[in-house]
Design an enzyme around this catalytic site. Structure first.
Site, PDB file in Angstrom:
ATOM      1  N   ARG A  92      68.336 -31.066  28.935  1.00  0.00           N
ATOM      2  CA  ARG A  92      67.245 -30.626  28.081  1.00  0.00           C
ATOM      3  C   ARG A  92      67.424 -31.100  26.642  1.00  0.00           C
ATOM      4  NH1 ARG A  92      65.095 -27.895  24.623  1.00  0.00           N
ATOM      5  NH2 ARG A  92      62.963 -27.176  24.869  1.00  0.00           N
ATOM      6  N   CYS A 116      63.611 -23.950  30.616  1.00  0.00           N
ATOM      7  CA  CYS A 116      64.853 -24.070  31.375  1.00  0.00           C
ATOM      8  C   CYS A 116      65.321 -22.683  31.754  1.00  0.00           C
ATOM      9  CB  CYS A 116      65.907 -24.812  30.569  1.00  0.00           C
ATOM     10  SG  CYS A 116      66.541 -23.816  29.242  1.00  0.00           S
ATOM     11  N   PRO A 122      60.280 -23.968  23.624  1.00  0.00           N
ATOM     12  CA  PRO A 122      59.249 -24.873  23.110  1.00  0.00           C
ATOM     13  C   PRO A 122      59.834 -25.862  22.098  1.00  0.00           C
ATOM     14  CG  PRO A 122      59.057 -22.700  22.105  1.00  0.00           C
ATOM     15  CD  PRO A 122      60.153 -22.605  23.130  1.00  0.00           C
ATOM     16  N   ILE A 123      59.061 -26.924  21.787  1.00  0.00           N
ATOM     17  CA  ILE A 123      59.522 -27.908  20.788  1.00  0.00           C
ATOM     18  C   ILE A 123      58.498 -28.030  19.657  1.00  0.00           C
ATOM     19  CG2 ILE A 123      61.075 -29.253  22.257  1.00  0.00           C
ATOM     20  CD1 ILE A 123      58.728 -31.297  22.549  1.00  0.00           C
ATOM     21  N   ASP A 124      57.699 -26.972  19.474  1.00  0.00           N
ATOM     22  CA  ASP A 124      56.642 -27.023  18.453  1.00  0.00           C
ATOM     23  C   ASP A 124      57.199 -27.297  17.053  1.00  0.00           C
ATOM     24  OD1 ASP A 124      57.760 -24.426  19.029  1.00  0.00           O
ATOM     25  OD2 ASP A 124      56.417 -23.599  17.509  1.00  0.00           O
ATOM     26  N   LEU A 125      58.364 -26.753  16.730  1.00  0.00           N
ATOM     27  CA  LEU A 125      58.931 -26.950  15.386  1.00  0.00           C
ATOM     28  C   LEU A 125      59.346 -28.412  15.186  1.00  0.00           C
ATOM     29  CD1 LEU A 125      61.119 -23.715  15.148  1.00  0.00           C
ATOM     30  CD2 LEU A 125      58.851 -24.108  14.172  1.00  0.00           C
ATOM     31  N   ILE A 328      68.029 -14.536  20.377  1.00  0.00           N
ATOM     32  CA  ILE A 328      67.684 -15.959  20.252  1.00  0.00           C
ATOM     33  C   ILE A 328      66.845 -16.456  21.436  1.00  0.00           C
ATOM     34  CG2 ILE A 328      68.584 -18.307  19.872  1.00  0.00           C
ATOM     35  CD1 ILE A 328      69.280 -16.395  17.585  1.00  0.00           C
ATOM     36  N   ARG A 398      78.475 -28.915  32.766  1.00  0.00           N
ATOM     37  CA  ARG A 398      77.743 -29.455  31.609  1.00  0.00           C
ATOM     38  C   ARG A 398      78.520 -29.220  30.310  1.00  0.00           C
ATOM     39  NH1 ARG A 398      72.930 -26.388  30.684  1.00  0.00           N
ATOM     40  NH2 ARG A 398      73.055 -27.640  28.802  1.00  0.00           N
TER      41      ARG A 398
HETATM   42  C1  UD1 Z   1      71.048 -25.253  20.510  1.00  0.00           C
HETATM   43  C2  UD1 Z   1      72.276 -25.353  21.372  1.00  0.00           C
HETATM   44  C3  UD1 Z   1      72.371 -24.159  22.304  1.00  0.00           C
HETATM   45  C4  UD1 Z   1      72.337 -22.874  21.489  1.00  0.00           C
HETATM   46  C5  UD1 Z   1      71.121 -22.865  20.565  1.00  0.00           C
HETATM   47  C6  UD1 Z   1      71.103 -21.667  19.627  1.00  0.00           C
HETATM   48  C7  UD1 Z   1      72.625 -27.726  21.618  1.00  0.00           C
HETATM   49  C8  UD1 Z   1      72.637 -28.906  22.522  1.00  0.00           C
HETATM   50  N1  UD1 Z   1      72.204 -26.576  22.156  1.00  0.00           N
HETATM   51  O1  UD1 Z   1      69.910 -25.271  21.367  1.00  0.00           O
HETATM   52  O2  UD1 Z   1      73.599 -24.242  23.020  1.00  0.00           O
HETATM   53  O3  UD1 Z   1      72.234 -21.779  22.381  1.00  0.00           O
HETATM   54  O4  UD1 Z   1      71.104 -24.049  19.755  1.00  0.00           O
HETATM   55  O5  UD1 Z   1      72.269 -21.595  18.893  1.00  0.00           O
HETATM   56  O6  UD1 Z   1      73.050 -27.801  20.478  1.00  0.00           O
HETATM   57  N2  UD1 Z   1      62.353 -22.608  19.246  1.00  0.00           N
HETATM   58  C9  UD1 Z   1      60.990 -22.623  19.113  1.00  0.00           C
HETATM   59  N3  UD1 Z   1      60.379 -23.812  18.804  1.00  0.00           N
HETATM   60  C10 UD1 Z   1      61.077 -24.966  18.622  1.00  0.00           C
HETATM   61  C11 UD1 Z   1      62.494 -24.940  18.738  1.00  0.00           C
HETATM   62  C12 UD1 Z   1      63.122 -23.734  19.060  1.00  0.00           C
HETATM   63  O7  UD1 Z   1      60.326 -21.605  19.283  1.00  0.00           O
HETATM   64  O8  UD1 Z   1      60.471 -26.007  18.341  1.00  0.00           O
HETATM   65  C13 UD1 Z   1      63.039 -21.334  19.615  1.00  0.00           C
HETATM   66  C14 UD1 Z   1      63.725 -21.451  20.989  1.00  0.00           C
HETATM   67  O9  UD1 Z   1      62.822 -21.215  22.042  1.00  0.00           O
HETATM   68  C15 UD1 Z   1      64.792 -20.381  20.883  1.00  0.00           C
HETATM   69  C16 UD1 Z   1      65.185 -20.438  19.416  1.00  0.00           C
HETATM   70  O10 UD1 Z   1      64.118 -21.097  18.734  1.00  0.00           O
HETATM   71  O11 UD1 Z   1      64.248 -19.128  21.198  1.00  0.00           O
HETATM   72  C17 UD1 Z   1      66.475 -21.176  19.155  1.00  0.00           C
HETATM   73  O12 UD1 Z   1      66.381 -22.487  19.629  1.00  0.00           O
HETATM   74  P1  UD1 Z   1      67.182 -23.699  18.980  1.00  0.00           P
HETATM   75  O13 UD1 Z   1      67.972 -23.226  17.816  1.00  0.00           O
HETATM   76  O14 UD1 Z   1      66.216 -24.809  18.763  1.00  0.00           O
HETATM   77  O15 UD1 Z   1      68.166 -24.079  20.147  1.00  0.00           O
HETATM   78  P2  UD1 Z   1      68.465 -25.502  20.753  1.00  0.00           P
HETATM   79  O16 UD1 Z   1      68.549 -26.510  19.672  1.00  0.00           O
HETATM   80  O17 UD1 Z   1      67.545 -25.771  21.889  1.00  0.00           O
END
Ligand code: UD1
Length: 421
Positions: A92, A116, A122-125, A328, A398
């Protein structure tokens, strides 16, 4: 397909060096795409997620070689800016290649990573930040097309949540942007600092402030460099949880203890004794733990969500009632059902897990359904009476390098076998 078989209740003793960080390796491997030269990365762990990142690099045209824990990435001949669906699905976090591709190739085409095991993710940010840097995004159904409109231009990006992945993608997308990019409410995880350290060694200009502000001044190119990946704080905390619940005395070397200050208090509150130095931690536990009432996962420097599952496994046999709030991710208690099969008494209400400590867990057949949940099953099995068989090892592999060998070296009765039936 194999299984891990654990015969529990052996005390853990000895010395164990901590592997390199998965969550640092992946964005830094993605950052190699930016480099017009050769990147040498030391302390890269042997993990299936790292292998997946290497396959993406090779698909893009990089030449990657491995010598033990050192990966060499020659990115001079990048010839492609698309990541196909099969490679995106393998991992992912491959979304972190987006920022680098946009910087290097000015366009990219990626399949959306989708939800997942631990939530919607989501990846909106990521997308809105790229738009504000000057990238147009076309929704092609399951794929997304990205193209720099005229040029990448520095701007101020204020994140509504300090997303780790979005912060990394912004850093990678803005290193060559014209002018200055300022990220407010950026993630502050050690892995963000490691990515900045790597990029700065390549000639980029990134300043990470202490209060969640990151300033990136655009440069013309990134050159070859050599870098050592930081130690994996979550792996250290997972093995410390195992020692805490089994009892024992283990010195973890090659750790960076400044990265897990928010968690050391939890081990102490549970009754363990810690001897913490800058790059090592010794944990001594009688195996008889006390409940910890108030654990809340938060962005760094708060308690890490990735340590929640192994710590919850450790607290299953702590005397009293422990409470963990997961702030989170929305579905991060998937391992609880399996712990209950091993005799744990845990109730989950929304984002809160209430753990009533039992005298002992017992062995069972359990299945890992996500990475950290899988490591929680290993921790629980090491402390449980009798034999536990854990399947779903692809999730554990992983993020944990040779998990059974590491634990065997501390005296655990754990082995990997071919799957039966
Ligand atoms: C990374 C880590 C993961 C860790 C997480 C939080 C890696 C490869 N993975 O995941 O192990 O658990 O940080 O410390 O480094 N969100 C949104 N929109 C977005 C992006 C995120 O709503 O565009 C939300 C996510 O759904 C989640 C929260 O923000 O609820 C945290 O996500 P994020 O900090 O982005 O985690 P990852 O980068 O995916």
């Amino acid at each position: 397909m194999s299984e891990i078989i654990v015969k529990g209740t052996k005390k853990l003793e000895g010395v164990l060096p901590v592997q390199g960080s998965k969550n640092s390796s992946l964005p830094i491997l993605a950052a190699c795409v930016l480099v017009d030269g050769v990147s040498v990365l030391h302390n890269c762990p042997f993990l299936s997620d790292v292998d997946a990142a290497v396959r993406i690099l090779e698909h893009l045209g990089c030449v990657v070689t491995r010598d033990g824990h050192t990966l060499t990435v020659d990115s001079r001949s990048i010839s492609c800016c698309n990541i196909p669906e099969n490679l995106m699905r393998e991992m992912r976090s491959s979304i972190v290649f987006l920022g680098s591709l946009v910087s290097r190739c000015k366009k990219a085409r990626l399949f959306t990573p989708g939800g997942c095991e631990i939530g919607l993710r989501p990846i909106d940010l990521h997308l809105s930040a790229l738009r504000s840097l000057g990238v147009s995004i076309e929704d092609e159904g399951s794929a997304l097309g990205f193209e720099v409109r005229e040029k990448l231009e520095g701007t101020v990006i204020s994140l509504s949540f300090p997303s780790v992945g979005a912060t990394e993608n912004i850093m990678l997308a803005s290193v060559f942007a014209e002018g200055r990019t300022t990220v407010l409410n950026a993630a502050r995880e050690p892995e963000i600092l490691d990515l900045a350290a790597f990029l700065n060694k390549c000639g980029c200009k990134i300043f990470v402030g202490s209060q969640g502000t990151i300033v990136i001044d655009g440069v013309k190119k990134a050159h070859s460099c050599e870098h050592t990946i930081i130690p994996d704080r979550i792996v250290a905390l997972t093995y410390m949880s195992a020692v805490a619940c089994c009892g024992g005395d283990v010195l973890f070397q090659k750790a960076d203890t400044s990265h897990f200050l928010s968690v050391t208090g939890v081990f102490e509150a549970a009754g363990c004794r810690l001897e913490t130095k800058k790059d090592s931690v010794r944990i001594v536990s009688s195996g008889k733990l006390k409940a910890v009432r108030d654990i809340r996962t938060l962005p760094y420097p708060g308690f890490p969500t990735d340590a929640q599952a192994p710590i919850s496994a450790m607290l299953c046999t702590a005397e009293g009632t422990s409470v963990i709030v997961e702030n989170i991710f929305e579905s991060r208690f998937n391992h609880v059902g399996e712990l209950v099969r091993m005799g744990a008494r845990i109730k989950v209400e929304g984002r809160v897990a209430i753990i009533d400590g039992v005298k002992a867990l017992h062995g069972a057949h359990v299945r890992a359904v996500d990475l950290r949940g899988g490591s929680a099953l290993v921790v629980a099995a090491l402390g449980a009476r009798g034999k536990t068989v854990i399947s779903g090892l692809k999730h554990i592999d992983r993020g944990y390098e040779r998990i059974e060998e590491c634990l065997q070296s501390l005296g655990a009765q754990i082995e990997r076998s071919a799957e039966s039936g």
